[in-house]
Design a protein around this motif. Structure first.
Motif, PDB file in Angstrom:
ATOM      1  N   ALA A   1      -8.143   1.881   3.835  1.00 52.48           N
ATOM      2  CA  ALA A   1      -7.924   3.190   3.216  1.00 52.48           C
ATOM      3  C   ALA A   1      -8.246   3.187   1.725  1.00 52.48           C
ATOM      4  CB  ALA A   1      -6.486   3.640   3.442  1.00 52.48           C
ATOM      5  N   VAL A   2      -8.191   2.013   1.063  1.00 49.96           N
ATOM      6  CA  VAL A   2      -8.534   1.952  -0.356  1.00 49.96           C
ATOM      7  C   VAL A   2      -9.826   1.178  -0.594  1.00 49.96           C
ATOM      8  CG1 VAL A   2      -6.161   2.201  -1.155  1.00 49.96           C
ATOM      9  CG2 VAL A   2      -7.066  -0.084  -0.717  1.00 49.96           C
ATOM     10  N   PHE A   3     -10.426   0.683   0.472  1.00 53.71           N
ATOM     11  CA  PHE A   3     -11.693  -0.031   0.338  1.00 53.71           C
ATOM     12  C   PHE A   3     -12.797   0.719   1.073  1.00 53.71           C
ATOM     13  CE2 PHE A   3      -8.773  -3.756  -0.414  1.00 53.71           C
ATOM     14  CZ  PHE A   3      -9.115  -3.912  -1.753  1.00 53.71           C
ATOM     15  N   ASP A   4     -13.062   0.401   2.312  1.00 55.32           N
ATOM     16  CA  ASP A   4     -14.167   1.034   3.041  1.00 55.32           C
ATOM     17  C   ASP A   4     -13.945   2.517   3.311  1.00 55.32           C
ATOM     18  OD1 ASP A   4     -15.708  -1.284   3.142  1.00 55.32           O
ATOM     19  OD2 ASP A   4     -14.668  -2.013   4.925  1.00 55.32           O
ATOM     20  N   GLY A   5     -12.670   2.940   3.384  1.00 57.79           N
ATOM     21  CA  GLY A   5     -12.398   4.341   3.699  1.00 57.79           C
ATOM     22  C   GLY A   5     -11.838   5.142   2.551  1.00 57.79           C
ATOM     23  N   ALA A   6     -12.155   4.754   1.325  1.00 59.05           N
ATOM     24  CA  ALA A   6     -11.544   5.395   0.162  1.00 59.05           C
ATOM     25  C   ALA A   6     -12.218   6.689  -0.265  1.00 59.05           C
ATOM     26  CB  ALA A   6     -11.534   4.419  -1.011  1.00 59.05           C
ATOM     27  N   ALA A   7     -13.427   6.960   0.216  1.00 58.68           N
ATOM     28  CA  ALA A   7     -14.207   8.120  -0.258  1.00 58.68           C
ATOM     29  C   ALA A   7     -13.450   9.450  -0.202  1.00 58.68           C
ATOM     30  CB  ALA A   7     -15.516   8.212   0.513  1.00 58.68           C
TER      31      ALA A   7
ATOM     32  N   SER B   1      -2.840  10.391  -8.473  1.00 58.55           N
ATOM     33  CA  SER B   1      -3.039   9.284  -7.532  1.00 58.55           C
ATOM     34  C   SER B   1      -2.395   9.663  -6.212  1.00 58.55           C
ATOM     35  CB  SER B   1      -2.405   7.989  -8.054  1.00 58.55           C
ATOM     36  OG  SER B   1      -3.073   7.499  -9.191  1.00 58.55           O
ATOM     37  N   VAL B   2      -3.070   9.334  -5.113  1.00 57.28           N
ATOM     38  CA  VAL B   2      -2.497   9.630  -3.801  1.00 57.28           C
ATOM     39  C   VAL B   2      -2.428   8.392  -2.920  1.00 57.28           C
ATOM     40  CG1 VAL B   2      -3.235  12.041  -3.841  1.00 57.28           C
ATOM     41  CG2 VAL B   2      -4.710  10.316  -2.781  1.00 57.28           C
ATOM     42  N   ILE B   3      -3.097   7.302  -3.333  1.00 56.38           N
ATOM     43  CA  ILE B   3      -3.061   6.091  -2.527  1.00 56.38           C
ATOM     44  C   ILE B   3      -3.442   4.893  -3.398  1.00 56.38           C
ATOM     45  CG2 ILE B   3      -5.481   6.244  -1.741  1.00 56.38           C
ATOM     46  CD1 ILE B   3      -4.386   5.286   1.051  1.00 56.38           C
ATOM     47  N   GLY B   4      -2.801   3.751  -3.144  1.00 52.03           N
ATOM     48  CA  GLY B   4      -3.118   2.540  -3.891  1.00 52.03           C
ATOM     49  C   GLY B   4      -2.035   1.497  -3.792  1.00 52.03           C
ATOM     50  N   THR B   5      -2.202   0.422  -4.548  1.00 56.88           N
ATOM     51  CA  THR B   5      -1.252  -0.682  -4.504  1.00 56.88           C
ATOM     52  C   THR B   5      -0.006  -0.380  -5.323  1.00 56.88           C
ATOM     53  OG1 THR B   5      -2.489  -1.670  -6.323  1.00 56.88           O
ATOM     54  CG2 THR B   5      -2.957  -2.480  -4.107  1.00 56.88           C
ATOM     55  N   THR B   6       1.106  -0.983  -4.923  1.00 60.11           N
ATOM     56  CA  THR B   6       2.370  -0.764  -5.624  1.00 60.11           C
ATOM     57  C   THR B   6       3.328  -1.893  -5.323  1.00 60.11           C
ATOM     58  OG1 THR B   6       3.983   0.961  -6.170  1.00 60.11           O
ATOM     59  CG2 THR B   6       3.631   0.519  -3.839  1.00 60.11           C
ATOM     60  N   TRP B   7       4.525  -1.830  -5.910  1.00 63.17           N
ATOM     61  CA  TRP B   7       5.642  -2.716  -5.575  1.00 63.17           C
ATOM     62  C   TRP B   7       6.752  -1.864  -4.975  1.00 63.17           C
ATOM     63  CZ3 TRP B   7       5.184  -4.242 -11.297  1.00 63.17           C
ATOM     64  CH2 TRP B   7       4.111  -5.130 -11.474  1.00 63.17           C
TER      65      TRP B   7
ATOM     66  N   LEU C   1       0.866  -1.177   0.000  1.00 63.18           N
ATOM     67  CA  LEU C   1       0.000   0.000   0.000  1.00 63.18           C
ATOM     68  C   LEU C   1       0.906   1.232   0.000  1.00 63.18           C
ATOM     69  CD1 LEU C   1      -2.738   1.399   0.210  1.00 63.18           C
ATOM     70  CD2 LEU C   1      -2.595   1.171   2.703  1.00 63.18           C
ATOM     71  N   MET C   2       0.767   2.078  -1.023  1.00 64.34           N
ATOM     72  CA  MET C   2       1.566   3.300  -1.119  1.00 64.34           C
ATOM     73  C   MET C   2       0.645   4.510  -1.016  1.00 64.34           C
ATOM     74  SD  MET C   2       4.481   4.420  -3.894  1.00 64.34           S
ATOM     75  CE  MET C   2       3.482   4.529  -5.393  1.00 64.34           C
ATOM     76  N   TYR C   3       1.120   5.541  -0.323  1.00 61.18           N
ATOM     77  CA  TYR C   3       0.313   6.751  -0.188  1.00 61.18           C
ATOM     78  C   TYR C   3       1.192   7.996  -0.208  1.00 61.18           C
ATOM     79  CZ  TYR C   3       1.764   6.901   4.758  1.00 61.18           C
ATOM     80  OH  TYR C   3       2.497   6.965   5.931  1.00 61.18           O
ATOM     81  N   ASP C   4       0.587   9.112  -0.572  1.00 56.50           N
ATOM     82  CA  ASP C   4       1.252  10.411  -0.578  1.00 56.50           C
ATOM     83  C   ASP C   4       1.235  10.930   0.850  1.00 56.50           C
ATOM     84  OD1 ASP C   4       1.608  13.294  -0.651  1.00 56.50           O
ATOM     85  OD2 ASP C   4       1.288  13.172  -2.821  1.00 56.50           O
ATOM     86  N   THR C   5       2.403  11.080   1.454  1.00 54.55           N
ATOM     87  CA  THR C   5       2.488  11.447   2.866  1.00 54.55           C
ATOM     88  C   THR C   5       2.006  12.863   3.141  1.00 54.55           C
ATOM     89  OG1 THR C   5       4.802  12.116   2.573  1.00 54.55           O
ATOM     90  CG2 THR C   5       4.394   9.855   3.288  1.00 54.55           C
ATOM     91  N   GLY C   6       1.953  13.702   2.111  1.00 54.13           N
ATOM     92  CA  GLY C   6       1.482  15.070   2.310  1.00 54.13           C
ATOM     93  C   GLY C   6      -0.013  15.236   2.108  1.00 54.13           C
ATOM     94  N   LYS C   7      -0.636  14.279   1.416  1.00 52.18           N
ATOM     95  CA  LYS C   7      -2.052  14.420   1.066  1.00 52.18           C
ATOM     96  C   LYS C   7      -2.964  13.400   1.727  1.00 52.18           C
ATOM     97  CE  LYS C   7      -0.721  16.413  -3.374  1.00 52.18           C
ATOM     98  NZ  LYS C   7      -0.620  16.228  -4.843  1.00 52.18           N
ATOM     99  N   VAL C   8      -2.397  12.362   2.277  1.00 52.76           N
ATOM    100  CA  VAL C   8      -3.198  11.331   2.945  1.00 52.76           C
ATOM    101  C   VAL C   8      -2.909  11.389   4.435  1.00 52.76           C
ATOM    102  CG1 VAL C   8      -3.677   8.860   3.155  1.00 52.76           C
ATOM    103  CG2 VAL C   8      -3.202   9.854   0.898  1.00 52.76           C
ATOM    104  N   LYS C   9      -3.863  11.898   5.178  1.00 53.80           N
ATOM    105  CA  LYS C   9      -3.698  12.038   6.618  1.00 53.80           C
ATOM    106  C   LYS C   9      -5.019  11.687   7.318  1.00 53.80           C
ATOM    107  CE  LYS C   9      -0.202  15.699   6.328  1.00 53.80           C
ATOM    108  NZ  LYS C   9       0.914  14.914   6.829  1.00 53.80           N
TER     109      LYS C   9
END
Length: 397
Positions: free
Chosen positions: A181-187, A262-268, A165-173
């Motif tokens: 965060a990407v399923f039930d709380g993605a809104a 994109s600010v959050i989602g799956t990654t490698w 799970l990767m996220y933008d540390t400045g925009k996802v708080k």
């Protein structure tokens, strides 16, 4: 390092696993229900045949033509006299199709292809005594459900990685800790959530539901009965409203996080490293529920025309120095424990958790879903992969 892995996309129904072909769970269940053809592994090697034909992921068989600094083929050819001819495959289905032709000696199969090859008789058992460098492979990669059946090895582990799970540390708080965060709380991130474009992503939803909805009694994200499967599909259809892009190209994901699309989602891990090196403020991690992941295995064709050269390649590619080169170039944890002493970046194995057994216990490695529920259940059918492919089309709309 250069990330060259192409996302596994399984879209051709004609190449899907037949009803008699079997898979297993991602690291928990046995493949004991699989009954492959009674093929024998060689007891000795003959004279090198002078050639070996390989099917591989991009970045696994490099001869310096793409990057002069990436060449582990020339040394192999000089040492063994086996000329390498390699075919880069775009996805696991192509690997399975090519192996059926009998024109190739070995393949670097991911877990969603390896058991198909075993079940169909296209991959033969491997005599690990004929691969001396196998002794250096991490114990938790040997004899796993995706590369062995009933105590018989069907390949040599090559490398592994986790879907993070990767996220933008400045925009996802606040900072996320869960896949919620990407399923039930993605809104809150509607239109800026990303996920990889593959039917196997249904397993990611199932892994989250395993923890968030215990009443579903999911044991294995690759072994879902109809009720469990329907719940995972419903969750992904709900998530679709928040998805900005499904990605299959690592460069697109890097670009999207750099631009803020994109600010959050799956990654490698390798993508996270590249994004950070290009200025994106990102963090990638394994959430509290764990993650899915992939482990690749070099397998030998049951109809190999150059079996001795194939075995020599298996031993070469998992030798410490070469395995280190491949892992760094490709962006994955090496399979041979000795490889970590040979990486150019001395922190490489720490970043990729190469020797962290506890880390890998949290990863459910890819496998092919089948009707037989290899999580131990009887009296119920699980949803086969063909249905996963159909559902993925519906999920994306």
């Amino acid at each position: 390092m250069r990330p060259t892995r192409i996302l596994v996309r399984v879209t051709a129904a004609a190449l899907l696993l037949a009803a008699t072909a079997c898979g297993s769970s991602g690291g928990s269940a046995s493949s004991g229900g699989l009954r492959p053809p009674d093929l024998k592994a060689p007891t000795h090697l003959g004279r090198a045949e002078g050639q070996v034909n390989l099917i591989a992921w991009a970045g696994y068989v490099e001869d310096g033509s793409d990057d002069p600094k990436a060449d582990w083929v020339s040394g192999f050819e000089k040492q063994t006299g086996c000329r390498v001819r390699a075919k880069v495959a775009a996805d696991s289905d192509e690997m399975v199709k090519l192996m059926k032709t009998g024109d190739y000696d070995a393949v670097s199969a991911s877990g969603d292809a390896s058991l198909r090859l075993i079940a169909s008789g296209d991959a033969a058992p491997v005599n690990t005594d004929l691969v001396p460098n196998y002794r250096g492979v991490y114990p938790d990669l040997r004899m796993r459900p995706w590369n062995s059946v009933k105590g018989r090895a069907y390949g040599i582990p090559h490398g592994r990685g986790a879907n993070l799970l990767m996220y933008d540390t400045g925009k996802v708080k606040p900072a996320p800790t869960s896949w919620s965060a990407v399923f039930d709380g993605a809104a809150p991130y509607k239109g800026r959530v990303t996920a990889y474009d593959s039917p196997i992503y249904i397993a990611d939803a199932a892994l989250y539901l395993k923890a968030s909805r215990p009443e579903l009694k999911i044991k294995d994200p690759y072994a879902l009965d109809q009720k469990q499967f329907d719940a995972a599909v419903a969750l992904l259809k709900k998530q679709n409203a928040d998805i900005g892009e499904y990605w299959g190209d690592y460069l697109k994901e890097v670009s999207a996080f750099k631009s803020g699309d994109s600010v959050i989602g799956t990654t490698w891990q390798v993508i996270a490293n590249l994004a950070a090196s290009e200025g994106a403020k990102v963090r990638a991690f394994v959430p509290k529920e764990g993650s899915t992941g992939w482990s690749d295995t070099w397998m030998v064709s049951a109809r190999a025309k150059h079996p001795t050269c194939a075995y020599k390649w298996l031993d070469w590619i998992v030798s410490p120095k070469v395995n280190a080169q491949v892992a760094e170039y490709f962006g994955e944890a090496p399979a041979n424990a000795g490889a970590c002493a040979h990486t150019a970046d001395r922190n490489f194995c720490a970043v990729y958790h190469a020797a962290d057994a506890a880390y890998w216990k949290r990863i459910a490695f890819w496998n092919t879903p089948i009707e037989q529920c290899l999580d131990g259940r009887t009296g119920v059918k699980c949803v086969p992969y063909a249905a996963w492919v159909r559902a993925w089309t519906e999920i994306k709309g």
